[in-house]
Design a protein around this motif. Structure first.
Motif, mmCIF file in Angstrom:
data_model
loop_
_atom_site.group_PDB
_atom_site.id
_atom_site.type_symbol
_atom_site.label_atom_id
_atom_site.label_comp_id
_atom_site.label_asym_id
_atom_site.label_seq_id
_atom_site.Cartn_x
_atom_site.Cartn_y
_atom_site.Cartn_z
ATOM 1 N N LYS A 15 25.429 59.821 -2.516
ATOM 2 C CA LYS A 15 24.913 60.267 -1.223
ATOM 3 C C LYS A 15 23.397 60.398 -1.279
ATOM 4 O O LYS A 15 22.834 60.788 -2.312
ATOM 5 C CB LYS A 15 25.472 61.649 -0.856
ATOM 6 N N LYS A 16 22.753 60.060 -0.166
ATOM 7 C CA LYS A 16 21.311 60.272 0.055
ATOM 8 C C LYS A 16 20.415 59.636 -1.002
ATOM 9 O O LYS A 16 19.383 60.178 -1.369
ATOM 10 C CB LYS A 16 21.015 61.756 0.194
ATOM 11 N N THR A 17 20.802 58.452 -1.495
ATOM 12 C CA THR A 17 19.991 57.779 -2.509
ATOM 13 C C THR A 17 19.341 56.504 -1.992
ATOM 14 O O THR A 17 18.556 55.892 -2.699
ATOM 15 C CB THR A 17 20.844 57.425 -3.748
ATOM 16 N N ALA A 18 19.686 56.106 -0.753
ATOM 17 C CA ALA A 18 19.132 54.877 -0.194
ATOM 18 C C ALA A 18 18.679 55.128 1.239
ATOM 19 O O ALA A 18 19.226 55.975 1.931
ATOM 20 C CB ALA A 18 20.178 53.765 -0.224
ATOM 21 N N THR A 19 17.689 54.378 1.682
ATOM 22 C CA THR A 19 17.120 54.526 3.020
ATOM 23 C C THR A 19 17.671 53.447 3.938
ATOM 24 O O THR A 19 17.688 52.267 3.582
ATOM 25 C CB THR A 19 15.580 54.393 2.955
ATOM 26 N N TYR A 20 18.102 53.852 5.131
ATOM 27 C CA TYR A 20 18.604 52.889 6.112
ATOM 28 C C TYR A 20 17.448 52.106 6.717
ATOM 29 O O TYR A 20 16.425 52.683 7.086
ATOM 30 C CB TYR A 20 19.381 53.592 7.235
ATOM 31 N N ILE A 21 17.601 50.791 6.811
ATOM 32 C CA ILE A 21 16.635 49.964 7.534
ATOM 33 C C ILE A 21 17.399 49.000 8.433
ATOM 34 O O ILE A 21 18.444 48.490 8.065
ATOM 35 C CB ILE A 21 15.669 49.191 6.601
ATOM 36 N N SER A 22 16.862 48.804 9.608
ATOM 37 C CA SER A 22 17.464 47.873 10.558
ATOM 38 C C SER A 22 16.708 46.566 10.450
ATOM 39 O O SER A 22 15.625 46.413 10.993
ATOM 40 C CB SER A 22 17.351 48.437 11.976
ATOM 41 N N GLN A 23 17.266 45.651 9.698
ATOM 42 C CA GLN A 23 16.668 44.323 9.551
ATOM 43 C C GLN A 23 17.784 43.297 9.554
ATOM 44 O O GLN A 23 18.920 43.621 9.243
ATOM 45 C CB GLN A 23 15.839 44.207 8.280
ATOM 46 N N GLU A 24 17.447 42.087 9.917
ATOM 47 C CA GLU A 24 18.424 41.006 9.911
ATOM 48 C C GLU A 24 18.139 40.085 8.735
ATOM 49 O O GLU A 24 16.994 39.737 8.480
ATOM 50 C CB GLU A 24 18.365 40.221 11.219
ATOM 51 N N LYS A 25 19.204 39.730 8.043
ATOM 52 C CA LYS A 25 19.097 38.811 6.906
ATOM 53 C C LYS A 25 20.407 38.065 6.800
ATOM 54 O O LYS A 25 21.483 38.644 6.941
ATOM 55 C CB LYS A 25 18.831 39.605 5.625
ATOM 56 N N GLU A 26 20.329 36.779 6.553
ATOM 57 C CA GLU A 26 21.517 35.960 6.424
ATOM 58 C C GLU A 26 22.035 36.021 4.990
ATOM 59 O O GLU A 26 21.269 35.830 4.047
ATOM 60 C CB GLU A 26 21.165 34.519 6.802
ATOM 61 N N LEU A 27 23.324 36.318 4.851
ATOM 62 C CA LEU A 27 23.975 36.349 3.536
ATOM 63 C C LEU A 27 25.167 35.401 3.536
ATOM 64 O O LEU A 27 25.817 35.211 4.564
ATOM 65 C CB LEU A 27 24.494 37.755 3.228
ATOM 66 N N PRO A 28 25.490 34.832 2.375
ATOM 67 C CA PRO A 28 26.710 34.025 2.285
ATOM 68 C C PRO A 28 27.931 34.888 2.608
ATOM 69 O O PRO A 28 27.950 36.084 2.288
ATOM 70 C CB PRO A 28 26.744 33.585 0.828
ATOM 71 N N LEU A 29 28.949 34.295 3.225
ATOM 72 C CA LEU A 29 30.188 35.016 3.481
ATOM 73 C C LEU A 29 30.806 35.442 2.160
ATOM 74 O O LEU A 29 30.684 34.741 1.157
ATOM 75 C CB LEU A 29 31.184 34.130 4.236
ATOM 76 N N MET A 30 31.493 36.574 2.171
ATOM 77 C CA MET A 30 32.153 37.050 0.958
ATOM 78 C C MET A 30 33.320 36.146 0.577
ATOM 79 O O MET A 30 33.620 35.988 -0.599
ATOM 80 C CB MET A 30 32.616 38.494 1.131
ATOM 81 N N GLN A 31 33.979 35.572 1.571
ATOM 82 C CA GLN A 31 35.076 34.652 1.321
ATOM 83 C C GLN A 31 34.767 33.349 2.048
ATOM 84 O O GLN A 31 34.707 33.322 3.273
ATOM 85 C CB GLN A 31 36.396 35.243 1.810
ATOM 86 N N GLN A 32 34.551 32.308 1.292
ATOM 87 C CA GLN A 32 34.231 31.001 1.854
ATOM 88 C C GLN A 32 35.510 30.296 2.290
ATOM 89 O O GLN A 32 36.540 30.404 1.635
ATOM 90 C CB GLN A 32 33.490 30.144 0.813
#
Length: 127
Positions: free
Chosen positions: A39-56
């Motif tokens: 908990k509370k170890t990462a900061t939320y950011i609203s950004q868009e980034k393309e990632l490969p699908l987890m299941q192709q």
């Protein structure tokens, strides 16, 4: 719910996941439940980034990598903040993040230049 629908749902209402700009709850792998972040170890950011699908899709063309646009990430400045995370081989200036226990992923990405990591909210669970 598809990964794309989950991504949209997360970006619309972050209040159940984010408190004072940080991850409100423990972040876990959605497949095996392994803890990725406390908990509370990462900061939320609203950004868009393309990632490969987890299941192709098995019917895709040879060598084609299917991707989706993801909006909403937890930003981790120091890789030692993670409880349990794996890294893929480098692709351009990135390494993809995976669950170190079950290898599910990518759950986010690591920038080799800045050494910062980004965990996609739609690719993990929080409790």
């Amino acid at each position: 719910m598809s990964e794309t629908e989950a991504s949209s749902a997360v970006s619309e209402d972050t209040t159940k996941y984010v408190e004072e700009g940080k991850n409100k709850l423990i972040v876990k792998c959605k497949f095996c439940g392994s803890k990725i972040l406390e908990k509370k170890t990462a900061t939320y950011i609203s950004q868009e980034k393309e990632l490969p699908l987890m299941q192709q899709d098995v019917n895709r063309k040879e060598g084609e990598i299917q991707k989706e646009m993801i909006k909403g990430y937890f930003h981790v400045e120091n890789m030692y903040t993670f409880e349990n995370i794996g890294f893929t081989h480098q692709v351009d200036t990135y390494k993809y993040l995976t669950c170190a226990d079950c290898d599910a992923g990518p759950v986010g990405y690591f920038e080799t230049d800045s050494k910062h990591s980004y965990v996609a909210l739609s690719r993990v669970v929080q409790c």
